[in-house]
Design an enzyme around this catalytic site. Sequence first.
Site, short mmCIF file in Angstrom:
data_model
loop_
_atom_site.label_atom_id
_atom_site.label_comp_id
_atom_site.label_asym_id
_atom_site.label_seq_id
_atom_site.Cartn_x
_atom_site.Cartn_y
_atom_site.Cartn_z
N ASP A 188 0.85 -1.18 0.00
CA ASP A 188 0.00 0.00 0.00
C ASP A 188 0.89 1.24 0.00
O ASP A 188 2.10 1.15 0.24
CB ASP A 188 -0.91 -0.02 1.24
CG ASP A 188 -2.06 0.96 1.10
OD1 ASP A 188 -2.19 1.58 0.03
OD2 ASP A 188 -2.83 1.10 2.07
N ASP A 218 -2.36 -2.90 5.79
CA ASP A 218 -2.74 -2.58 7.17
C ASP A 218 -4.24 -2.50 7.37
O ASP A 218 -4.70 -2.40 8.51
CB ASP A 218 -2.10 -1.27 7.62
CG ASP A 218 -2.52 -0.08 6.76
OD1 ASP A 218 -3.26 -0.29 5.78
OD2 ASP A 218 -2.12 1.05 7.08
#
Length: 766
Positions: free
Chosen positions: A280, A520
């Site tokens: 990410d 996450d």
Amino acid sequence: MRERGPLPAPPSSRSYASIVRANTFTIPNAILFVFGVLTVTFDSWRDALFLGILVSNIVIGCFQEVRSKRALDRLAALVAPEAVVVRDGADHRVPIGNVVVEDLVRVSAGDQVVADGTVVSADGLALDEANLTGESEPVVRGPGEPVWSGSFAVEGQALFQATAVGPDSRAAKLTATARAFRHPRSPLERATDRLLLWLVVLAIPLAAALTVSVLLRVDSAEARVQALTAGLVNLVPEGLILLISLTAAVSALKMAQRGVLAQQLNAVESLASVDVVLTDKTGTLTEPTLRVVELVPAGDADEAELARALARYAAASPSRNLTLDAIAGAELAKPPPAEVQSQVPFSSRRRWSGLDLGAERLVLGAPERFAGADPALDARARAEASAGRRVLALGRTVEPLPEAAPDSPFPDGVRPLGLVVLAERLRPNAADTVAFFADQDVALKVLSGDAPSTVGAIARDAGVPGAAPALDGDHLPEASAELREAVLAAPAVGRISPEGKREVVGALAEDGRYVGMVGDGVNDVPALKDARLAIAQGSGAQMARSVADLVLVKGDFAVVPGMVAEGRQILRNIQRVARLFVTKTVFCGVMAIAVGITTATFPLLPRQFTLASSVTIGIPAFLLALLPSDGPWRPEGFLRSVVRFAVPAGIAAGIGIVGGYLLARYGLDVGLAHARTVATGIVVACGLTVVVMLEREGGRRRALVYGLCAAMALLFALALAVPFARDFFELETPTGEMLVAWGAGAAVGIVGMLLVSPRSRPRAGS
């Protein structure tokens, strides 16, 4: 897809008793123990020195694992899942073990459901119950409906009353009966298992033949035990098992010291083996916090109206995230309290969220969701996104919000109020991290829900290579081959859904890529589950942390390159020492066939073999496993590489040892004790040569290896020179005839090994 259990237990959860049992009750240890007892009973305790290896296996293995366990336990406590319970009208954050029946438990997107219960109130709650039912689609739950521990909230929030906790919960019962948590054995583990299996299979007929020969030709129990112990014990690569477990424990400890929690024992190999890392943007390449840079009102609105609406939305939203925290922290206005009538929580699949505040209905989401309503606003959004900004649009509608569901349609009649522009900053070490992966031939790709232009700009600033522009996740190729080529050519993919991330992982895996995924949030979980290596941020959602192999407790992605380099070093070293141990097993087999079976007398006494093995294998292997090294690492060819080196080298060394022994014993007629001293010396010479042959890197490591071999040769020379040691090991002072046989046998073995070894430097893992 890897099956993940409701509450996966990391290695640190192992009890001290289980660590001792795992390091004590192994097949190699059992073989050493049996022959050690026989030797002490029927022969001399001096021939049972190999029991020191047994004790070392247990003591060192237990010490390192206990040390690692303590470090991991301290680290695991920092990311241990917690629950929010409502007691005395206030929220309290408590460890999940403190949740009791009838507690009111609050759960939000990304949280784990920690107990069975009944929903009291819910705002768009959608649960991932795949761990319990196998269904991958989220399930919407409302008041009065049940929830079960082991599931995760992917959207919305709820308050539920606990009805069963701990071992009484549904997840605990399923785990006890089905053991849902399974982790595939790594390529190195499978290769090591096959190696040991083949060694055992090949040793069985050899052991049987040697046993029959000894029983038929030898009369005394002492001589029988001595010959069998010398011939069979050294066929077991006992130290290899110790070194693998030792390096795994050491690597876990080093990870813990870097702030990384290893939840899978083979995570170090996965780290060393990855050739594609998908990550990410936020929290890895950029700082995890955002700041509001600018408000851009629509043509028929003013900035004050936009600021009030944004502040009202951020203050009232029950489901908070980094974006809303940044908007609230900017203190754009002081809105009055507002009661939420209904909400559609944010979903990376929908890319919008909505609140019904009674007096007005607000919608916040990606600017393209509002496309066409204000062309000037659209152009400004694209310009800001291309500059690397994060851009969201806020709108107002008079139409009712749809029911919260994974596929809720965008509301009708939304009038844009304007844009909020937020800024992210590259982490200071982002460029160095990207450069490391490029240098190690690891492809780094950024997957994000932000606009492709935004993600592409961040990736470009960080130095992520890519010949093509950033891809749009809404328009990815459907065919796996085309998807793989497109992703590998571009530095990043924007506006990608959770399912899109999973498809990218699958397409790369189909091509044999070893994929690591860093995430996450809840939207990263499908890809984390399918990746060979799953890495979660310590500050991320509980759901992401629970499915991860590694957790970055401190949230610092910059520690990953160091772990990759260290993992590759450890595994290259394991491959080297595995060649060393298997070479010993092969030349022991040659001695057993050529001398042991035919004469029922082994060329070395057990105590002599313990001395020779210690200075050529035991001590060098232990030190070589921890020395720095460089070069690539690929796990697939591990077993082939070990066998290709060890079998010809072991046969050549065995021929030299047998030849020198026979020359001394029968050609020069020097006596059995003298011939055994010759054989011991040839084993040392050939063994140290193997150590040198395995080191082809040059530089400081080669100098260290040469120094180590010189020290080991000196140690053996001292054993020959010191009367006490010479008598203890039943060695004889070298004579002229012995030196001739020693030199001839060593020359045959060393030259033979040099001739049959690969000419070029072998590639790691090939």
